[in-house]
Structures are given as structure tokens and as C-alpha cells.
Design a protein around this motif. Structure first.
Motif, PDB file in Angstrom:
ATOM      1  N   HIS A 109       8.924  12.132  -1.834  1.00  0.00           N
ATOM      2  CA  HIS A 109       9.761  11.585  -2.146  1.00  0.00           C
ATOM      3  C   HIS A 109      10.076  11.892  -0.538  1.00  0.00           C
ATOM      4  O   HIS A 109      10.343  10.120   0.241  1.00  0.00           O
ATOM      5  N   ALA A 110      10.191  12.649   0.271  1.00  0.00           N
ATOM      6  CA  ALA A 110      10.113  12.929   2.046  1.00  0.00           C
ATOM      7  C   ALA A 110       9.266  11.848   2.377  1.00  0.00           C
ATOM      8  O   ALA A 110       9.984  10.934   3.224  1.00  0.00           O
ATOM      9  N   ALA A 111       8.368  11.881   2.476  1.00  0.00           N
ATOM     10  CA  ALA A 111       7.279  10.626   2.753  1.00  0.00           C
ATOM     11  C   ALA A 111       7.202   9.518   2.702  1.00  0.00           C
ATOM     12  O   ALA A 111       6.812   9.160   4.057  1.00  0.00           O
ATOM     13  N   PRO A 120       0.639  -1.467  -0.233  1.00  0.00           N
ATOM     14  CA  PRO A 120       0.062   0.082   0.132  1.00  0.00           C
ATOM     15  C   PRO A 120       0.377   0.869  -0.696  1.00  0.00           C
ATOM     16  O   PRO A 120      -0.016   1.705  -0.880  1.00  0.00           O
ATOM     17  N   ALA A 121       1.893   1.503   0.727  1.00  0.00           N
ATOM     18  CA  ALA A 121       2.663   2.198   0.715  1.00  0.00           C
ATOM     19  C   ALA A 121       3.842   2.881  -0.707  1.00  0.00           C
ATOM     20  O   ALA A 121       3.198   3.767  -1.499  1.00  0.00           O
ATOM     21  N   LEU A 122       3.780   2.034  -1.310  1.00  0.00           N
ATOM     22  CA  LEU A 122       4.388   2.024  -2.901  1.00  0.00           C
ATOM     23  C   LEU A 122       3.356   1.867  -3.666  1.00  0.00           C
ATOM     24  O   LEU A 122       3.369   3.267  -4.759  1.00  0.00           O
ATOM     25  N   ALA A 123       1.764   1.552  -3.561  1.00  0.00           N
ATOM     26  CA  ALA A 123       0.913   1.762  -4.719  1.00  0.00           C
ATOM     27  C   ALA A 123       0.130   3.645  -4.069  1.00  0.00           C
ATOM     28  O   ALA A 123       0.568   4.539  -5.226  1.00  0.00           O
ATOM     29  N   ALA A 124       0.775   4.419  -2.740  1.00  0.00           N
ATOM     30  CA  ALA A 124       0.856   5.343  -2.881  1.00  0.00           C
ATOM     31  C   ALA A 124       1.247   6.188  -2.583  1.00  0.00           C
ATOM     32  O   ALA A 124       1.302   7.453  -3.565  1.00  0.00           O
ATOM     33  N   THR A 125       3.146   5.995  -3.088  1.00  0.00           N
ATOM     34  CA  THR A 125       3.476   6.651  -3.717  1.00  0.00           C
ATOM     35  C   THR A 125       3.645   7.254  -4.734  1.00  0.00           C
ATOM     36  O   THR A 125       3.635   7.926  -5.297  1.00  0.00           O
TER      37      THR A 125
END
Length: 407
Positions: free
Chosen positions: A74-76, A20-25
Motif C-alpha cells: 500500500h505504501a509503495a 502498469p502501476a495498478l497492475a503491479a499493485t
């Protein structure tokens, strides 16, 4: 660097959920690219229908806003979603592999912004052809989309990315090199001598990167030596008059899109002076000599080493002060740092997380302000040097006498 300075366990938005983190990024990056593309299409349409100059400014603003938006995403991803930790876990200890993989989507969005902006840029260049024909000036070749994007990558990305990646690679490789060298030098791996060896290797790597950057720069930017002729003779005479050595005077090719000069390199053997093609085509020789004298002023007044020393001092003082303030704040909150400066607690909260980022925020803000302040003063001093140099070389005639013919 900020992630490595923070505790190993951070309060993540989605802990232990990398997909999910990758998809959101990636979705955030895609939205940025789509928004910029739509803004460029709208601006191009307004230019075609109404010749609206405000559309040009809005299109350029959309491209400029891409970079802070990409930085925020990117920072997030690194600090709030755990993207760096997940990448390192998958790639083990490959040098720079994790950083490069995380940078690729951000660089792709920045590149796509220039791809989308090219139609607006082409309309501007085509409209300026009439002006150049009326003035009888040089007619620049309009770059293709690929050439336009490549120039921006050279001038705005690679010139920063190459030294940063080189320094990052060396910072990761230096501890391994120190560990390999310590037994051969009969140095205990956990003593002060081993730490001094590591510091020496780090400093040697930094010096090597800075020394090699002029050679890298002249190849990243499209340059060639300035050919023989009256102008080259005058510029060489200017260098000789002020006893400034440089390896070469280079023509900096920009498709006649930039009027600028630059001095790169501290050591004479690796020092170059660059003059853009638009500067050489647009300005008469006395004005080109004035620009050259400005760049000579930077070398004569040793501005590059002074800038490096000044920034190192400012950043060092800001880091020390902000680190002490952060440690004091964390100690009062009940989370004293250990010997490595990390917070050895399992429930690191958002409050402590924000306090721990204080040194990096202080260095970033103070560093930008200090760089601008120092740069402005060095530019003013180089202007004064150029004015003084040209005045002494071409003194005003005495009252009642005819002016001397130009050299």
C-alpha cells in the motif's frame, strides 16, 4: 498524510503510467493472498497427517505477516507508483472516496487471510472440545467461517478503521465548513480569524469522534448488558465503593474465544465496562471482581485522558524535532522548503524524498514505543489498584480468629 506532506511532483517508478502501476499493485496483493492460502493448506495437511503443533504456529505467523506485507504494498502504491494522485484526479474532490478505493484491495487481502486460516482454526477448536468435556467446563459453539471472519473484522479492522475514517472525513470537510461559515460570521477568508475558526472546527470534530467511539464500539463488537444477579450486584457495589460512574456493564460476546476486560469512554455518560463471555464463564466470581477492579482502576486513575495527553505530547515533540531536522537537512542539500513546508523544486530527487519522510518515520517509531511504555505503566497501576481495593474490601483475619465468610 505522508503523500500530502511531500512535494506535488514525486519521483515515481512509472511516471504518467497508471495502468502498469495498478497492475503491479494488484499482482502484489494477489501474490500475498496466494502465499497465505498455500501456507494455510500446508499447515492443515500437517495437522491432519502428523498432529504437528508447529504447523499451527506457522499458520498463525503467515496470517500475522500478511499485515506488514499489505502495508508495504500500500505504501509503495501511494508513494512510489502515484496511485493516490491518479485516484484523486479521477474522483475530483469527493470526501474519502480516494482513500476508500485505495484501502479496499488491502482490506480484501487481510480478510482473505482470515478466510484461508479458518480450517486451521476450526481444527484447533474441535480438538479443544475433548479438553472442555474432560474439565466439565462450558462447551463453546464453533463459529462458522463467516462468523469467524466477521469477528476478526470487528475486533481488528473496524475498531481502527471507523475512527480513522471519521477523523479523515472531518479533516476534509472542516475547511469547507469553515469557508461556508466565515462570511456568516463576518470573518475575512484569509485572516488569522479564519485560521482560528478552522482550528476550532478541527478540534470539535476530534472531540466528537472520541466522545462517540464508545457508542460505536459497543455496536461494532457484539455486546449486551450484564443481567441481574449476585455477580451484577457485586460489580455494581464495586463501582459505588469507588464512586465510578459508567453507563452500563456489558457482556462482550467472542464465542468464548477471549478472556479479557475493557474500559471504554472518558465521559461517564459514554463510559462502558466490557467483560468477555469466556471470562464470565471460566473464572469464579472473586476473580471476575478482580478483573472488574482492574478496569475500575483505569477509570479511578484517569488513565484514558492521561494516555491521550501523553501521546499528544510525545507525538507533538517528535514531530517538531524531526521536522526541524528534516528542514535543516533539506536546506543544507540546497532545497529549502516554502511557507507550506513543501519543496518547490521540479527535480525532487530520491535523497530529498527520503529526508522529507523523516518526521513521519520518527512519529511512527517514537509513538509506538511511547504507547507501549505508557500502557504498561497504566496496566501495572491498575493491577496495584485492584489488589489494594480487594484487600481493603476483604481484610485478612486477625491471628487466632476464624476467617469471615465470603461476601
Amino acid at each position: 498524510m505522508l503523500r500530502d506532506a511531500l512535494p506535488e511532483r514525486l519521483p515515481l517508478l512509472w511516471p504518467n503510467r497508471p495502468l502498469p502501476a495498478l497492475a503491479a499493485t494488484l499482482a502484489a496483493y494477489a501474490l500475498i493472498a496466494l502465499a497465505v492460502h498455500i501456507a494455510q493448506l500446508a499447515a492443515a495437511r500437517r495437522i491432519d497427517l502428523r498432529g504437528d503443533l508447529r504447523a499451527i504456529r506457522s499458520a498463525e505467523l503467515a496470517v500475522k505477516l500478511t499485515r506488514p506485507a499489505v502495508f508495504a504494498v500500500h505504501a509503495a502504491a501511494v508513494l512510489l507508483l502515484g496511485a493516490l494522485d491518479a485516484t484523486r484526479a479521477a474522483l475530483s474532490d469527493l470526501i474519502l472516496a480516494d482513500e476508500l478505493i485505495l484501502l479496499l484491495p488491502a482490506l480484501a487481502v487481510i480478510t482473505l487471510a482470515w478466510v484461508s486460516h479458518y480450517p486451521v482454526e476450526r481444527r484447533i477448536r474441535e480438538s479443544l472440545l475433548i479438553r472442555d468435556l474432560d474439565r466439565g467446563g462450558p462447551i463453546p459453539e464453533i463459529p462458522t467461517r463467516a462468523q469467524y471472519v466477521a469477528e476478526h473484522l470487528r475486533h481488528q479492522v473496524l475498531i481502527v478503521l471507523i475512527p480513522v475514517l471519521a477523523l479523515g472525513a472531518w479533516s476534509e470537510a472542516a475547511p469547507r465548513a469553515a469557508s461556508a461559515l466565515a462570511p456568516r460570521l463576518a470573518i475575512a477568508p484569509d485572516g488569522q480569524a479564519a485560521e482560528n475558526l478552522l482550528i476550532a472546527l478541527q478540534l470539535a470534530g476530534v472531540f466528537a469522534v472520541f466522545a462517540a467511539m464508545p457508542e460505536v464500539l459497543r455496536r461494532v463488537w457484539r455486546t449486551r448488558p450484564l443481567g441481574p444477579g449476585p455477580l451484577r450486584q457485586a460489580l455494581d457495589a464495586l463501582l459505588a465503593r469507588h464512586r465510578i460512574r459508567c453507563r452500563q456493564i456489558l457482556v462482550w460476546h467472542t464465542h468464548l474465544g477471549m478472556i479479557n476486560g475493557a474500559l471504554v469512554g472518558v465521559l461517564p455518560r459514554f463510559r462502558y465496562i466490557l467483560l468477555t463471555d469466556a471470562l464470565l464463564e471460566s473464572l469464579p466470581q472473586p476473580q471476575v471482581e478482580a478483573v472488574m477492579a482492574h478496569e475500575v482502576g483505569h477509570a479511578r486513575r484517569h488513565h484514558l485522558p492521561w494516555l491521550i495527553a501523553g501521546m499528544a505530547a510525545v507525538v507533538g515533540l517528535a514531530w517538531t524535532a524531526a521536522t526541524s531536522a528534516a528542514e535543516l537537512a533539506l536546506t543544507r542539500l540546497g532545497f529549502p522548503p516554502d511557507a507550506r513546508g513543501r519543496i518547490p523544486v521540479s527535480d525532487f530527487s530520491w535523497t530529498e524524498w527520503l529526508v522529507a519522510t523523516l518526521p513521519f518515520a520518527a512519529v511512527l517509531i517514537i509513538g509506538v514505543i511511547a504507547f507501549g511504555w505508557l500502557s504498561r505503566r497504566f496496566e501495572q497501576q491498575a493491577d496495584a489498584f485492584a489488589a489494594q481495593s480487594l484487600t481493603l474490601a476483604n481484610p485478612a483475619p486477625e491471628p487466632g480468629t476464624a476467617p469471615a465468610p465470603p461476601a
